[in-house]
Design an enzyme around this catalytic site. Structure first.
Site, PDB file in Angstrom:
ATOM      1  N   ARG A 183      -6.841  -4.094 -30.568  1.00 25.56           N
ATOM      2  CA  ARG A 183      -6.967  -4.106 -29.112  1.00 25.56           C
ATOM      3  C   ARG A 183      -8.154  -4.967 -28.693  1.00 25.56           C
ATOM      4  O   ARG A 183      -9.254  -4.806 -29.191  1.00 25.56           O
ATOM      5  CB  ARG A 183      -7.158  -2.663 -28.622  1.00 25.56           C
ATOM      6  CG  ARG A 183      -7.342  -2.499 -27.137  1.00 25.56           C
ATOM      7  CD  ARG A 183      -7.553  -1.038 -26.759  1.00 25.56           C
ATOM      8  NE  ARG A 183      -8.779  -0.487 -27.329  1.00 25.56           N
ATOM      9  CZ  ARG A 183      -9.305   0.687 -26.982  1.00 25.56           C
ATOM     10  NH1 ARG A 183      -8.697   1.436 -26.081  1.00 25.56           N
ATOM     11  NH2 ARG A 183     -10.412   1.122 -27.540  1.00 25.56           N
ATOM     12  N   CYS A 194     -16.788   0.302 -34.299  1.00 26.13           N
ATOM     13  CA  CYS A 194     -16.316  -0.744 -35.210  1.00 26.13           C
ATOM     14  C   CYS A 194     -16.921  -0.468 -36.575  1.00 26.13           C
ATOM     15  O   CYS A 194     -18.131  -0.605 -36.758  1.00 26.13           O
ATOM     16  CB  CYS A 194     -16.712  -2.136 -34.714  1.00 26.13           C
ATOM     17  SG  CYS A 194     -16.285  -3.441 -35.883  1.00 26.13           S
ATOM     18  N   GLY A 195     -16.080  -0.065 -37.518  1.00 25.59           N
ATOM     19  CA  GLY A 195     -16.589   0.291 -38.836  1.00 25.59           C
ATOM     20  C   GLY A 195     -17.132  -0.895 -39.606  1.00 25.59           C
ATOM     21  O   GLY A 195     -18.179  -0.809 -40.261  1.00 25.59           O
ATOM     22  N   CYS A 255      -9.917  -4.362 -39.745  1.00 25.35           N
ATOM     23  CA  CYS A 255     -10.442  -3.445 -38.738  1.00 25.35           C
ATOM     24  C   CYS A 255     -10.893  -2.191 -39.464  1.00 25.35           C
ATOM     25  O   CYS A 255     -10.071  -1.483 -40.055  1.00 25.35           O
ATOM     26  CB  CYS A 255      -9.373  -3.127 -37.694  1.00 25.35           C
ATOM     27  SG  CYS A 255      -9.881  -1.870 -36.490  1.00 25.35           S
TER      28      CYS A 255
END
Length: 324
Positions: A222, A79-80, A230
């Protein structure tokens, strides 16, 4: 149990340092905690997109480990946006401004970046590894890779690219009407349910090209659904923006990426060996410090939780208002 409510581009999480607990939570407990705590209706103070779990790392030269537990209890490989907030937390813990963080597939570089404005902290994180091969997604189509091509089973009018960074992403460049329309939810809901193409699901993004080196990314994530932002989707979209630009957007160019929760900047790199990686630069905002009894949290009871807000969210919102 001490937590911090954090966000990157309004992609929000509860940050939990496992090393501060008397007994670390098991994987099953973390799953249950995420499902209870992150629920947008019954969870803690409006819930979140997931929980960021900070732990010790045994890797040499790495300050800590980050795990990402989605709101539905599944675990994401990266997860950036979350990595930026974990980077900020580890910087404060250890007093280092450049370091690496262990994630599921790679130890990734994190460094402090100049504040976006006064009291809007920003961090620069590495997004890698990158792969287009179907087995890394995994993706089951009649081809090894999918780059800017039609897949009639998904849509008869849109071209798609599939890439793992290492989260799996399906990306389509669209006009503004399509960006705001119902097609994204239709495609993403199908591909994140039972389907023969992406058995583990896939993050789906529609990308609109804006003026200059700018794009807008809307993502169905997702394990989460529609999200304000995201980080890996914005990075993957930036990669495809450069690759499909016919050299109009060169490597090492700073790209402005807008999203429903704000904006980030990205830079797409290519190593001498041909491998790609991205820099993701954006805010790491601490919204509130939270104290909740562990037993209450596991039971979904947040009536006695203590929520102490910072002033950082107001500053972030002022910054976003100034650039819109």
């Amino acid at each position: 149990m001490q937590l911090i409510k954090v966000h990157g581009s309004e992609n929000d999480f509860f940050l939990l340092n496992q090393t501060k607990l008397e007994v670390a939570l098991s994987d099953e407990q973390l799953k249950e905690l995420a499902i209870k705590m992150c629920n947008r209706i019954t969870g803690l103070h409006g819930g979140s997109d997931g929980i960021l779990v900070v732990d010790h790392s045994e890797h040499s030269g790495v300050l800590g480990q980050m795990r990402v537990i989605n709101a539905d209890g599944t675990e994401a490989s990266m997860c950036g946006n979350g990595l930026r907030t974990v980077g900020r937390y580890l910087e404060k813990e250890y007093g280092q401004t450049t370091f690496k963080v262990e994630t599921m597939h790679a130890d990734l570089k994190v460094e402090k970046a100049p504040d976006l404005k006064s009291n809007v902290a920003a961090y620069n994180v590495e997004i890698s590894p990158v792969s287009f091969m179907s087995e890394t997604l995994p993706m089951f189509l009649d081809r090894e890779t999918l780059v800017d091509d039609y897949v009639p089973e998904f849509s008869k009018t849109l071209k798609f690219s599939a890439v793992s960074v290492p989260n799996p992403h399906l990306i389509a460049f669209v006009d503004h009407e399509t960006l705001e329309g119902p097609e994204l939810e239709k495609i993403a809901t199908y591909l994140n349910g039972e389907n023969p193409y992406f058995p583990d699901g896939v993050n789906v993004s529609f990308v609109e090209k804006l003026d200059g080196h700018s794009i807008f990314v809307r993502t169905y994530e997702r394990g989460v659904g529609f999200t304000n932002a995201c980080g890996t989707a914005m990075s993957a979209s930036s990669l495809m923006f450069v690759m499909l630009s016919n050299k109009q957007v060169p490597f090492e160019t700073e790209i402005n990426v807008r999203n429903p929760g704000g904006m980030v900047k990205t830079i797409v790199h290519q190593n001498d060996n041909g491998e790609y990686w991205m820099s993701l630069i954006g805010n790491a905002t601490n919204v509130a410090n939270v104290t909740v009894d562990l037993a209450d949290a596991m039971n979904g009871d947040y009536s006695h939780a203590k929520w102490v807000p910072t002033n950082e969210q107001e500053n972030y919102l002022e910054f976003i208002s100034s650039i819109r």
